[in-house]
Design an enzyme around this catalytic site. Structure first.
Site, mmCIF file in Angstrom:
data_model
loop_
_atom_site.group_PDB
_atom_site.id
_atom_site.type_symbol
_atom_site.label_atom_id
_atom_site.label_comp_id
_atom_site.label_asym_id
_atom_site.label_seq_id
_atom_site.Cartn_x
_atom_site.Cartn_y
_atom_site.Cartn_z
ATOM 1 N N CYS A 60 0.834 -1.208 0.000
ATOM 2 C CA CYS A 60 0.000 0.000 0.000
ATOM 3 C C CYS A 60 0.866 1.255 0.000
ATOM 4 O O CYS A 60 0.547 2.252 -0.668
ATOM 5 C CB CYS A 60 -0.891 0.035 1.232
ATOM 6 S SG CYS A 60 -2.030 -1.331 1.333
HETATM 7 C C1 BEZ Z 1 0.599 -4.681 1.898
HETATM 8 O O1 BEZ Z 1 0.100 -3.603 1.571
HETATM 9 O O2 BEZ Z 1 1.781 -4.899 1.778
HETATM 10 C C2 BEZ Z 1 -0.272 -5.775 2.456
HETATM 11 C C3 BEZ Z 1 -1.417 -5.456 3.140
HETATM 12 C C4 BEZ Z 1 -2.195 -6.482 3.689
HETATM 13 C C5 BEZ Z 1 -1.805 -7.806 3.499
HETATM 14 C C6 BEZ Z 1 -0.668 -8.093 2.768
HETATM 15 C C7 BEZ Z 1 0.116 -7.085 2.252
#
Ligand code: BEZ
Length: 212
Positions: free
Chosen positions: A45
């Protein structure tokens, strides 16, 4: 039932990093991209939000407003934006909505319980100036989105909203397009004065309108 293409995008009020907004009023006559994130302080994200900040001029050039959403509270967003600027080299320059009670996530079907009960998936909704849903995408938490593809789709949506054409596989802005099958050859003579190539009666290729 899940939101479908052509549905009215639900209106909502949200607390965001740029203050409170009412979605439809904020969109005004612009196109919109609403995209959700599973969680604050997560690696994928963080990279996505930095990338959208980098691409902001490209969205603006297309008259598109972008709104991110994560179910975490605004107090977390405010700390996280510092990490995004620090690690991605682009500070957040568009609003990121907080949705701690998941009202918006539920209305847009951003939580897929068989994937996770609590995290929003990576949803994308492209919304037209008529506030109707023009495109939906759903990615799992583990896969970052390709925002160049989202810009490419916006180019296609905006072109096909204006002209009776469709865009072929892997089309990029400026490439040749397909004359909509609903257009007769007689009508095409007026609408596509630069002519076309008929590969099959249903497959007619013409230069992109509005390109010289
Ligand atoms: C991420 O944004 O890296 C992420 C968020 C939730 C679960 C897995 C990865």
């Amino acid at each position: 039932m899940a939101l479908q293409l052509g549905d009215l995008a639900p209106d909502f009020e949200a607390e965001t990093t740029d203050g409170t907004l009412r979605f439809h009023e904020w969109l005004a006559s612009s196109w919109g991209v609403l995209f959700s994130h599973p969680k604050d302080f997560t690696p994928v994200c963080t990279t996505e939000l930095g990338e959208v900040a980098r691409l902001k001029p490209e969205f603006e050039r297309r008259n598109v407003k972008v709104l991110g959403l994560s179910v975490d509270p605004l107090s977390d967003h405010r700390i996280w934006v510092g990490d995004i600027a620090e690690t991605q080299g682009h500070a957040l320059n568009f609003p990121l909505a907080a949705d701690p009670d998941r009202t918006i996530a539920d209305r847009y079907g951003m939580i897929h319980p068989n994937a996770s009960d609590t995290l929003t998936v990576r949803s994308v909704f492209i919304i037209g100036p008529d506030k109707k849903v023009k495109l939906t995408l759903t990615y799992p938490a583990s896969t970052g989105r390709n925002f160049a593809e989202i810009l490419r789709v916006i180019d296609s949506l905006q072109l096909t909203a204006k002209h009776s054409v469709a865009t072929p596989v892997n089309w990029e802005n400026g490439d040749d397009v397909i004359i909509a099958p609903s257009v007769t050859d007689e009508q095409a003579k007026n609408r596509f004065p630069r002519g076309w190539k008929t590969l099959k009666p249903y497959l007619r290729i013409t230069p992109q309108p509005d390109q010289h």
